[in-house]
Motif scaffolding. Structure first.
Motif, PDB file in Angstrom:
ATOM      1  N   PRO A 117       5.143   2.431  -7.544  1.00 33.18           N
ATOM      2  CA  PRO A 117       5.850   1.132  -7.549  1.00 33.18           C
ATOM      3  C   PRO A 117       4.997   0.059  -7.322  1.00 33.18           C
ATOM      4  O   PRO A 117       5.176  -1.026  -7.670  1.00 33.18           O
ATOM      5  CB  PRO A 117       6.673   1.315  -6.084  1.00 33.18           C
ATOM      6  CG  PRO A 117       6.702   2.934  -5.803  1.00 33.18           C
ATOM      7  CD  PRO A 117       5.740   3.610  -6.616  1.00 33.18           C
ATOM      8  N   LYS A 118       3.681   0.285  -6.778  1.00 28.83           N
ATOM      9  CA  LYS A 118       2.577  -0.678  -6.565  1.00 28.83           C
ATOM     10  C   LYS A 118       2.255  -1.397  -8.009  1.00 28.83           C
ATOM     11  O   LYS A 118       2.179  -2.592  -8.034  1.00 28.83           O
ATOM     12  CB  LYS A 118       1.539   0.025  -5.985  1.00 28.83           C
ATOM     13  CG  LYS A 118       0.322  -0.934  -5.568  1.00 28.83           C
ATOM     14  CD  LYS A 118      -0.868  -0.201  -4.579  1.00 28.83           C
ATOM     15  CE  LYS A 118      -2.072  -1.239  -4.586  1.00 28.83           C
ATOM     16  NZ  LYS A 118      -3.209  -0.231  -4.012  1.00 28.83           N
ATOM     17  N   THR A 119       1.902  -0.683  -8.953  1.00 26.25           N
ATOM     18  CA  THR A 119       1.840  -1.015 -10.314  1.00 26.25           C
ATOM     19  C   THR A 119       2.954  -1.781 -10.742  1.00 26.25           C
ATOM     20  O   THR A 119       2.898  -2.721 -11.258  1.00 26.25           O
ATOM     21  CB  THR A 119       1.202   0.128 -11.168  1.00 26.25           C
ATOM     22  OG1 THR A 119       0.564   0.784 -10.432  1.00 26.25           O
ATOM     23  CG2 THR A 119       0.627  -0.546 -12.273  1.00 26.25           C
ATOM     24  N   GLN A 135       1.106  -1.249  -0.013  1.00 21.23           N
ATOM     25  CA  GLN A 135      -0.094  -0.047  -0.160  1.00 21.23           C
ATOM     26  C   GLN A 135       0.948   1.298  -0.112  1.00 21.23           C
ATOM     27  O   GLN A 135       1.701   1.521   0.899  1.00 21.23           O
ATOM     28  CB  GLN A 135      -0.778   0.041   1.230  1.00 21.23           C
ATOM     29  CG  GLN A 135      -2.034  -1.172   1.332  1.00 21.23           C
ATOM     30  CD  GLN A 135      -2.387  -1.336  -0.238  1.00 21.23           C
ATOM     31  OE1 GLN A 135      -3.013  -0.526  -0.849  1.00 21.23           O
ATOM     32  NE2 GLN A 135      -2.449  -2.332  -0.560  1.00 21.23           N
ATOM     33  N   MET A 136       0.747   1.844  -1.121  1.00 17.19           N
ATOM     34  CA  MET A 136       1.673   3.505  -1.280  1.00 17.19           C
ATOM     35  C   MET A 136       0.664   4.323  -0.933  1.00 17.19           C
ATOM     36  O   MET A 136      -0.701   4.177  -0.973  1.00 17.19           O
ATOM     37  CB  MET A 136       2.027   3.345  -2.734  1.00 17.19           C
ATOM     38  CG  MET A 136       3.229   2.702  -2.934  1.00 17.19           C
ATOM     39  SD  MET A 136       4.613   2.967  -1.914  1.00 17.19           S
ATOM     40  CE  MET A 136       5.445   4.342  -2.653  1.00 17.19           C
ATOM     41  N   SER A 186       4.875   4.182   3.221  1.00 21.55           N
ATOM     42  CA  SER A 186       6.042   3.509   2.332  1.00 21.55           C
ATOM     43  C   SER A 186       5.288   1.952   2.368  1.00 21.55           C
ATOM     44  O   SER A 186       5.196   1.463   3.378  1.00 21.55           O
ATOM     45  CB  SER A 186       7.418   3.743   3.037  1.00 21.55           C
ATOM     46  OG  SER A 186       7.255   3.130   4.359  1.00 21.55           O
ATOM     47  N   GLY A 187       5.452   1.649   1.376  1.00 21.73           N
ATOM     48  CA  GLY A 187       5.021   0.129   1.090  1.00 21.73           C
ATOM     49  C   GLY A 187       6.412  -0.598   1.168  1.00 21.73           C
ATOM     50  O   GLY A 187       7.139  -0.215   0.979  1.00 21.73           O
ATOM     51  N   SER A 188       6.043  -2.078   1.510  1.00 24.92           N
ATOM     52  CA  SER A 188       7.095  -2.774   1.580  1.00 24.92           C
ATOM     53  C   SER A 188       6.950  -3.882   0.596  1.00 24.92           C
ATOM     54  O   SER A 188       5.792  -4.594   0.416  1.00 24.92           O
ATOM     55  CB  SER A 188       7.397  -3.274   2.903  1.00 24.92           C
ATOM     56  OG  SER A 188       6.277  -3.748   3.564  1.00 24.92           O
TER      57      SER A 188
END
Ligand SMILES: Nc1ncnc2c1ncn2[C@@H]1O[C@H](COP(=O)(O)OP(=O)(O)O)[C@@H](O)[C@H]1O
Ligand SMILES: [Mg+2]
Lengths: 454, 297
Positions: free
Chosen positions: A419-421, A202-203, A213-215
């Motif tokens: 970054p999620k996509t 999750q961003m 910040s997602g990891s």
């Protein structure tokens, strides 16, 4: 028009034929002259049409931009595309005229004019190219002209292009996945992706949001995928193999004629059906049973479990394993069985000591081919395995897989460069590499095996 | 292929066979279709090892073997010849019940091995096939090592318990099959890697490792070159000291060289059984004569 060209070419060849003494004196049949004329009429114009369609957007946009007032361009500062889009929207009536600034409306009117001219020009160019092409061939038609060879050549070309389309598309997909993945790895280091233990992509949608910040540690996904695939294989391999042995070594003709089509039907069931079977029937059953056995004291028992997904996926793969093994077992020459029987082996000794060892490489290949199907399977796991990226080996807990995460990452509105996509592409790349590797290995083994008995 | 093997040995027999062929050339084609009534010659012996009476074999509705009576003596080599499709293989496969593996195949009549009816319904075919071994037309070594190929039979029948005993059985079987010297250094390499003739001798070694009493051979040399054929024929002569051998062959020269008695089959009927010398020099039946003089086959 193409048909016209065909008949023109044909009739001319016929006319020439009568001059030189009949069709047998032509190099090729009239049909070929017609076909060649038609081909020359159609293919060049089609090519021009394609190129035109790709190119015209660019030129038209540039023309529109030139049309727009300086002031408007300065306003949006480098985001010309946005303005051009607005112009298009107004022209197509998506955006009401009243809401747009004057200069946009003016530009949109201009755009309509340009588009009209564009279409006209295209039509004229294509037509004339077609006519020129046919004329070119039409003039060349003489008794000696080898129209047949040319037509065969064109035919070959069409076949070749068709063959290339599949390959080129695949290559294209691979490269796009590769490039997007590389983009992802500039934002998230590859080591974190491959070895990180925490997955929560999750961003923040807005800057500075809490927990922004997602990891992207994909290990829980890999473990989940492998866990489910392993359960599936544990179900599918022995069952499939034994059913293949039964069918090819023991069952008589009548049973064979029944069971084989039944298995093939099983293979044709859409995976979404397996999916809701897993989610609605198997998963609750397993949960209840886990609780009934009192296991909830020792481990988490979730209503969506790796076990449910794995079991159902295993059932799905059974026909696949069974039919591959059946083929391989049948390829073991009867003479080997006779040899073993002639020495006084029992049926099961023949199978255990001669048929299976002889078929083993092929069976291994079949199992390796089933692997990618388990790893790449999406629907069942989406419905039955859950979304929580738990790093666990407990088959009763809910886990998530690479394919499930790709789905959830891409479903819904996403900014394309987040970054999620991009993570979805990286996951896709991993999936691709693993399945490709397994497939290659499997086909290699199966091929080796086939050679052995040819 | 036969020519060469023929030169190697037993020229004597062939020369004596040829004049008779020339003499009888005048027999007209109508003789070939002469009515087959029972078997002429000597189908019966006093102390039969295998006693077959009224053997009929059917594939579904179609009958392939018709009322065959035949005795086979201990330690004799009997060869079965005849045009292809005349039921030689089918008949041979009755003797160790290999026809059981073909669903549509049905056998009638009685076959006794040392006085025991082998088609008795309660009989277990496993020990029977250990007593009556079989060598097939196409060499069919298992995809295992040479050692394991030979050790297979003794292992499944529990004939040996210790590894050293097994080694001994493997070595002696390979020796008797004349293969030991060629393979003793590579017992662990796969049996399928041998040449065709070596593979066939491996199959023979595999069969004799179980110590059968009878060995059935169905055209054992038809896939082999003349030199390999000559070796197998030599081997058959040696083996006949210890085993009873029934061999199907399409080569009359081979029958003449290796067998004591010869049985001639025609369209599923056993036409004539006689001493091999007699069959090839002065057969009792016109059909036999027509066949050995090469007027059909
Ligand atoms: N498995 C089978 N199924 C049906 N018919 C068979 C089968 N094997 C042999 N036959 C038939 O039985 C007859 C005898 O065949 P076979 O014993 O193989 O002859 P041979 O070995 O003398 O050449 C032939 O007509 C053949 O077509
Ligand atoms: Mg045969």
């Amino acid at each position: 028009m193409v048909a016209l060209a065909f008949f023109a070419g044909r009739s001319r060849s016929l006319a020439i034929a009568t001059n030189v003494g009949g069709i047998p004196y032509l190099n090729s049949l009239p049909f070929y002259y017609g076909a060649l004329t038609a081909v020359w009429c159609a293919i060049p114009s089609l090519v021009v049409l394609l190129i035109w369609n790709f190119a015209d957007n660019y030129f038209i946009s540039n023309m529109i931009v030139a049309e727009l007032p300086e002031s408007a361009l300065e306003l949006v500062e480098g985001k010309k595309d946005l303005l051009v889009n607005q112009v298009y929207n107004v022209a197509e009536g998506i955006m009401p005229r009243e809401m747009a600034p004057d200069y946009i409306v003016a530009a949109s009117e201009r755009l309509e004019v340009i588009l009209w001219w564009n279409r006209m020009l295209l039509a004229v160019v294509c037509l004339s190219i077609g006519i020129l092409g046919s004329l070119f061939v039409w003039m060349k038609i003489t008794p000696k002209f080898k129209a047949r060879l040319h037509v065969e050549g064109v035919f070959l070309g069409v076949l070749f292009v068709s063959a290339c389309i599949a390959i080129l598309t695949t290559v294209g997909i691979v490269f796009s996945v590769l490039f997007e993945s590389i983009k992802f790895f500039t934002k998230v280091p590859i080591t974190e992706f491959l070895f990180g233990l925490e997955w929560s992509p999750q961003m923040a949608i807005r800057e500075g949001q809490q927990g922004s910040s997602g990891s992207f540690g994909a290990v829980p996904l890999f473990v989940g995928t492998l866990l489910i695939a392993a359960i599936a294989m544990i179900v599918a391999v022995p069952t499939g193999l034994m059913s293949a042995i039964y069918l090819s070594e023991y069952a008589d003709r009548r049973i064979r004629d029944w069971v084989k089509p039944a298995l093939e039907v099983l293979a044709g069931v859409p995976t979404v059906v397996y999916g809701f079977f897993a989610a609605l029937t198997v998963a609750p059953f397993i949960r209840d049973m886990g609780i009934g056995l009192g296991l909830d004291g020792f481990m988490t028992i979730s209503s969506e479990s790796a076990l449910a997904a794995g079991l159902v996926m295993g059932v799905m793969i059974i026909p696949f394993v069974s039919s591959l093994s059946d083929d391989v077992i049948n390829a073991v020459p009867q003479s080997l069985r006779d040899g073993a029987l002639g020495l006084g082996s029992t049926r099961s000794e023949v199978i255990k000591q001669v048929v299976l060892p002889a078929a083993l490489p092929g069976i291994m290949g079949g199992i390796l081919l089933a692997g990618p199907r388990a790893i790449g399977e999406t629907m069942i796991v989406v419905m039955a395995a859950g979304l929580a990226a738990n790093l666990t080996m407990n088959p009763l807990d809910s886990v998530t897989t690479v394919t499930v995460q790709i789905v959830t990452l891409l479903v819904g509105d996403q900014e394309f460069n987040s970054p999620k996509t991009l993570a979805a592409f990286a996951l896709g790349l991993v999936l691709f590499i693993v399945t490709l590797g397994l497939n290659y290995l499997a086909l290699h083994i199966v091929k080796k095996y086939r050679e052995q008995y040819d | 292929m036969i020519k060469m093997a023929e030169d190697v040995k037993d020229e004597q027999k062939m020369q004596s066979a040829e004049p008779s062929a020339a003499e009888n050339d005048s027999a007209g084609p109508q003789d070939m279709s002469a009515k087959i009534q029972g078997t002429v010659g000597r189908p019966f012996v006093d102390d039969a090892k295998i006693k077959m009476r009224g053997v009929n074999v059917f594939y579904g509705e179609k009958q392939a073997v018709f009322a065959v009576d035949l005795d086979i003596k201990e330690n004799e080599v009997i060869s079965m010849i005849g045009p292809s499709g005349c039921g030689k293989s089918t008949f041979l496969r009755c003797i160790n019940r290999m026809n059981d593996t073909i669903d549509i195949c049905r056998v009638e009549g009685s076959i006794q091995l040392d006085g025991m009816d082998i088609y008795e319904s309660k009989l277990d075919v496993v020990p029977l096939r250990a007593r009556v071994g079989m060598v097939f037309q196409k060499p069919n070594p298992f995809p295992k090592s040479i050692y394991d190929n030979v050790a297979y039979g003794p292992k499944i029948h529990g004939l040996v318990s210790r590894k050293s005993d097994l080694d001994e059985v493997v070595e002696s079987s390979l020796r008797r099959a004349g293969l030991w010297d060629e393979v003793k250094d590579r017992l662990d390499s796969p049996g399928t890697g041998l040449s065709g003739g070596q593979q066939q001798r491996l199959c023979i070694a595999r069969t004799i490792a179980v110590s059968p009493e009878v060995i059935l051979m169905d055209e054992p040399c038809s896939a082999l070159d003349p030199i390999a054929t000559a070796k197998i024929e030599e081997l058959i002569a040696e083996l006949s000291e210890n085993f009873t051998i029934a061999i199907v062959t399409h080569s009359m020269q081979q029958a003449a060289r290796v067998s004591h008695r010869t049985a001639y089959f025609h369209l599923g009927n056993l036409v004539e059984v006689n001493e091999t010398d007699k069959v090839f020099t002065n057969p009792d039946h016109d059909l036999t004569e027509a066949y050995i003089t090469g007027r059909f086959g």
